[in-house]
Design a protein around this motif. Sequence first.
Motif, mmCIF file in Angstrom:
data_model
loop_
_atom_site.group_PDB
_atom_site.id
_atom_site.type_symbol
_atom_site.label_atom_id
_atom_site.label_comp_id
_atom_site.label_asym_id
_atom_site.label_seq_id
_atom_site.Cartn_x
_atom_site.Cartn_y
_atom_site.Cartn_z
ATOM 1 N N THR A 114 71.001 44.985 94.388
ATOM 2 C CA THR A 114 70.514 44.848 95.013
ATOM 3 C C THR A 114 71.520 45.423 96.806
ATOM 4 O O THR A 114 72.671 45.866 96.590
ATOM 5 C CB THR A 114 70.342 43.739 95.836
ATOM 6 O OG1 THR A 114 71.707 42.999 95.590
ATOM 7 C CG2 THR A 114 70.082 43.082 94.718
ATOM 8 N N ASN A 133 64.832 42.335 104.770
ATOM 9 C CA ASN A 133 64.244 42.427 102.660
ATOM 10 C C ASN A 133 66.117 42.599 101.561
ATOM 11 O O ASN A 133 66.236 43.336 101.344
ATOM 12 C CB ASN A 133 63.762 43.043 102.504
ATOM 13 C CG ASN A 133 62.319 42.675 103.685
ATOM 14 O OD1 ASN A 133 62.543 43.616 104.425
ATOM 15 N ND2 ASN A 133 61.298 42.264 103.577
ATOM 16 N N ILE A 192 66.614 44.074 98.772
ATOM 17 C CA ILE A 192 66.123 45.545 98.001
ATOM 18 C C ILE A 192 66.541 45.832 97.066
ATOM 19 O O ILE A 192 67.750 45.728 96.691
ATOM 20 C CB ILE A 192 65.746 46.937 98.803
ATOM 21 C CG1 ILE A 192 65.043 46.948 100.499
ATOM 22 C CG2 ILE A 192 65.359 47.744 98.429
ATOM 23 C CD1 ILE A 192 65.751 47.415 101.857
ATOM 24 N N THR A 205 61.214 44.232 96.499
ATOM 25 C CA THR A 205 61.703 43.615 97.545
ATOM 26 C C THR A 205 61.195 42.457 96.842
ATOM 27 O O THR A 205 60.470 41.595 95.998
ATOM 28 C CB THR A 205 61.515 44.179 98.462
ATOM 29 O OG1 THR A 205 62.185 43.261 99.683
ATOM 30 C CG2 THR A 205 59.885 44.107 98.662
#
Length: 147
Positions: free
Chosen positions: A64, A82, A84, A95
């Motif tokens: 991530t 976000n 991701i 996401t």
Amino acid sequence: MTDYSLSLALPSTLNYIGVPVTFADEHEWSSCVFASSSIGSGRRLYVTDIKNDYSITAPITCLTYLALGSKNRIGENILMSNVIYGSTSEGLKGTIPEVFSFASTDGLVNGDLIKDVDKVYKIFETTPGTSTIYSSFISKFIAIRIQ
């Protein structure tokens, strides 16, 4: 999200199971994602049920990432990113919707609300101390849209 009573002295726990928002229409990444703030593996989440590929019998782990620098604020505005995910060989793939992380813990408090026009987000502290080694997420603070 499980948000425990203060008397228990336990951090909030987020277990996300669902379909991510993908960056491309690649069939092999249109699948189910599992991410957790308590049983992840060092900023990794798990991608399972890969469509059209029945030879995969175990989940794929993806790192991530955070799309921010080292600051949380610009003036009075709080910056959120976000969550991701992707891999070093495949690039960024998608996401997790309506779940956000932060670049820094400065000024963040468990239970705070962030308002953006007609949307409201609640901040949860999901990891005690500063370590996120057992989390799928980069930041120990996570914001979730509640309204």
